[in-house]
Design a protein around this motif. Structure first.
Motif, PDB file in Angstrom:
ATOM      1  N   THR A 162      18.623  44.835  46.979  1.00 28.63           N
ATOM      2  CA  THR A 162      18.778  45.552  48.247  1.00 28.63           C
ATOM      3  C   THR A 162      17.573  45.338  49.151  1.00 28.63           C
ATOM      4  OG1 THR A 162      20.128  47.239  47.166  1.00 28.63           O
ATOM      5  CG2 THR A 162      19.120  47.827  49.279  1.00 28.63           C
ATOM      6  N   LEU A 163      16.365  45.351  48.560  1.00 31.56           N
ATOM      7  CA  LEU A 163      15.152  45.128  49.349  1.00 31.56           C
ATOM      8  C   LEU A 163      15.151  43.724  49.955  1.00 31.56           C
ATOM      9  CD1 LEU A 163      12.424  46.773  47.082  1.00 31.56           C
ATOM     10  CD2 LEU A 163      13.558  47.736  49.092  1.00 31.56           C
ATOM     11  N   ILE A 164      15.594  42.736  49.188  1.00 33.97           N
ATOM     12  CA  ILE A 164      15.626  41.359  49.692  1.00 33.97           C
ATOM     13  C   ILE A 164      16.617  41.244  50.853  1.00 33.97           C
ATOM     14  CG2 ILE A 164      16.232  38.977  49.108  1.00 33.97           C
ATOM     15  CD1 ILE A 164      15.186  39.535  46.280  1.00 33.97           C
ATOM     16  N   LEU A 165      17.795  41.831  50.695  1.00 36.96           N
ATOM     17  CA  LEU A 165      18.802  41.778  51.762  1.00 36.96           C
ATOM     18  C   LEU A 165      18.338  42.549  52.996  1.00 36.96           C
ATOM     19  CD1 LEU A 165      22.093  42.248  49.713  1.00 36.96           C
ATOM     20  CD2 LEU A 165      21.216  40.143  50.734  1.00 36.96           C
ATOM     21  N   ARG A 166      17.670  43.648  52.770  1.00 34.29           N
ATOM     22  CA  ARG A 166      17.162  44.435  53.897  1.00 34.29           C
ATOM     23  C   ARG A 166      16.123  43.629  54.675  1.00 34.29           C
ATOM     24  NH1 ARG A 166      14.763  49.936  52.032  1.00 34.29           N
ATOM     25  NH2 ARG A 166      16.947  50.199  51.386  1.00 34.29           N
ATOM     26  N   MET A 181      20.038  33.892  54.037  1.00 34.50           N
ATOM     27  CA  MET A 181      21.072  34.469  53.187  1.00 34.50           C
ATOM     28  C   MET A 181      21.614  33.442  52.189  1.00 34.50           C
ATOM     29  SD  MET A 181      22.634  37.336  52.609  1.00 34.50           S
ATOM     30  CE  MET A 181      22.476  38.301  54.118  1.00 34.50           C
ATOM     31  N   LYS A 182      21.741  32.191  52.633  1.00 37.31           N
ATOM     32  CA  LYS A 182      22.284  31.136  51.779  1.00 37.31           C
ATOM     33  C   LYS A 182      21.215  30.461  50.928  1.00 37.31           C
ATOM     34  CE  LYS A 182      26.048  30.053  55.008  1.00 37.31           C
ATOM     35  NZ  LYS A 182      26.657  29.000  55.862  1.00 37.31           N
ATOM     36  N   GLY A 183      19.955  30.598  51.325  1.00 35.97           N
ATOM     37  CA  GLY A 183      18.881  29.907  50.622  1.00 35.97           C
ATOM     38  C   GLY A 183      18.479  30.587  49.325  1.00 35.97           C
ATOM     39  N   PRO A 184      17.555  29.968  48.606  1.00 36.13           N
ATOM     40  CA  PRO A 184      17.079  30.547  47.339  1.00 36.13           C
ATOM     41  C   PRO A 184      16.359  31.867  47.577  1.00 36.13           C
ATOM     42  CG  PRO A 184      15.697  28.702  47.993  1.00 36.13           C
ATOM     43  CD  PRO A 184      16.852  28.715  48.935  1.00 36.13           C
ATOM     44  N   LYS A 185      16.530  32.771  46.671  1.00 30.75           N
ATOM     45  CA  LYS A 185      15.902  34.092  46.770  1.00 30.75           C
ATOM     46  C   LYS A 185      14.573  34.084  45.997  1.00 30.75           C
ATOM     47  CE  LYS A 185      19.398  35.729  49.035  1.00 30.75           C
ATOM     48  NZ  LYS A 185      20.167  34.467  49.123  1.00 30.75           N
ATOM     49  N   PRO A 186      13.675  35.027  46.314  1.00 28.63           N
ATOM     50  CA  PRO A 186      12.388  35.080  45.619  1.00 28.63           C
ATOM     51  C   PRO A 186      12.562  35.199  44.106  1.00 28.63           C
ATOM     52  CG  PRO A 186      12.390  36.562  47.520  1.00 28.63           C
ATOM     53  CD  PRO A 186      13.798  36.084  47.346  1.00 28.63           C
ATOM     54  N   THR A 187      11.709  34.506  43.369  1.00 24.39           N
ATOM     55  CA  THR A 187      11.756  34.564  41.907  1.00 24.39           C
ATOM     56  C   THR A 187      10.731  35.540  41.337  1.00 24.39           C
ATOM     57  OG1 THR A 187      10.194  32.708  41.722  1.00 24.39           O
ATOM     58  CG2 THR A 187      12.550  32.176  41.781  1.00 24.39           C
TER      59      THR A 187
END
Length: 289
Positions: A162-166, A181-187
């Motif tokens: 939720t924090l990442i999307l926010r 939104m389509k790219g890689p998310k933090p690891t």
């Protein structure tokens, strides 16, 4: 030793600026001279061990970190205090470093009396897998107390995404927002509440010390000291209760306890803390006394 035992007042030792060559390293500049301080003479300087805060002071401090700096940074701070992680090791924890529950339970191979085993790969001291990398050639295992592990698991499964999307939604440019939104998310395990991005060690240190109730001299490395001392105090108390060492012929068996703890600190504490030198581990025996 005499100053710690209050037999005399502590005194300082004159220091001199000098340049020395690094004795170890894994990059091209490891042999370069670096500025440091050296003692004038051969007298060993006893480290200045500040008084550690009480459990009540730490609880109040953590509450203020939660309220003023956010629950994620509070969770990261508590992780350092309760596992002995270095601040860089904490901020570099990866999502995949935390074991995943199976059918609602932690894997049996990862749980022991110490807690949930977590292998730390990044930010450790010592040689790295290649120059410029944060990945250590000697990863080590730390243990998350199970209550803390449960809260981190809740953060991972209920809060982090939720924090990442926010954070993505805060981006005003629609094209950029769609790309994110389509790219890689933090690891990284820890992401900030405002932008959903990993925070640096400097940002965590600022959150640690930047609340009104932060005890004097309390910073992340002292958090490691607190963990080390608390760990060995618990071990010593359990040992005393099981052996009744303080009630043998009416004489306190402090010499026996001191000798045993000296060995156990090296066996128990050194691997958990990731000390590169035995001298570093020995400092905690002084603090424990």
């Amino acid at each position: 030793w005499a100053a710690i035992r209050k037999y005399r007042e502590p005194f300082t030792v004159d220091l001199n600026e000098a340049k020395v060559r690094k004795s170890s390293g894994n990059h091209a500049y490891s042999g370069d001279a670096v500025a440091t301080q050296t003692r004038l003479g051969a007298l060993v300087v006893t480290p200045d061990f500040a008084m550690l805060p009480t459990n009540e002071e730490i609880a109040k401090w953590l509450h203020e970190v939660h309220c003023l700096r956010g629950p994620v940074k509070r969770l990261a701070c508590e992780t350092i205090v309760r596992t002995g992680l270095r601040i860089t090791e904490c901020t570099e924890l990866q999502l995949t470093d935390i074991p995943t529950k199976i059918n609602g339970s932690w894997p049996r191979t990862k749980v022991s009396s110490e807690g949930l085993a977590v292998t730390v790969h990044l930010g450790n001291k010592g040689a790295k897998v290649h120059p410029g990398s944060l990945e250590s050639v000697r990863p080590r295992t730390v243990y998350l107390p199970l209550d803390l592990a449960e809260r981190i698991d809740h953060y991972i499964n209920e809060v982090r995404a939720t924090l990442i999307l926010r954070g993505i939604d805060r981006e005003k440019d629609k094209a950029v927002r769609q790309r994110l939104m389509k790219g890689p998310k933090p690891t990284h395990l820890w992401v900030g509440e405002r932008y959903g991005l990993p925070f640096s060690s400097g940002m965590l240190r600022k959150a640690w010390t930047g609340v009104p109730s932060c005890p004097s001299g309390w910073h992340p490395h002292v958090g490691r000291e607190f963990f080390a001392v608390e760990t060995m105090v618990r071990y010593a108390k359990d040992l005393c209760e099981s052996r009744s060492v303080f009630q043998v012929s009416g004489v306190n068996q402090l010499g026996w306890l001191d000798s045993l703890l000296s060995q156990q600190i090296k066996v128990i504490l050194s691997p958990i803390m990731g000390h590169m030198s035995e001298d570093t581990t020995n400092l905690y025996l002084r603090k424990l006394k």
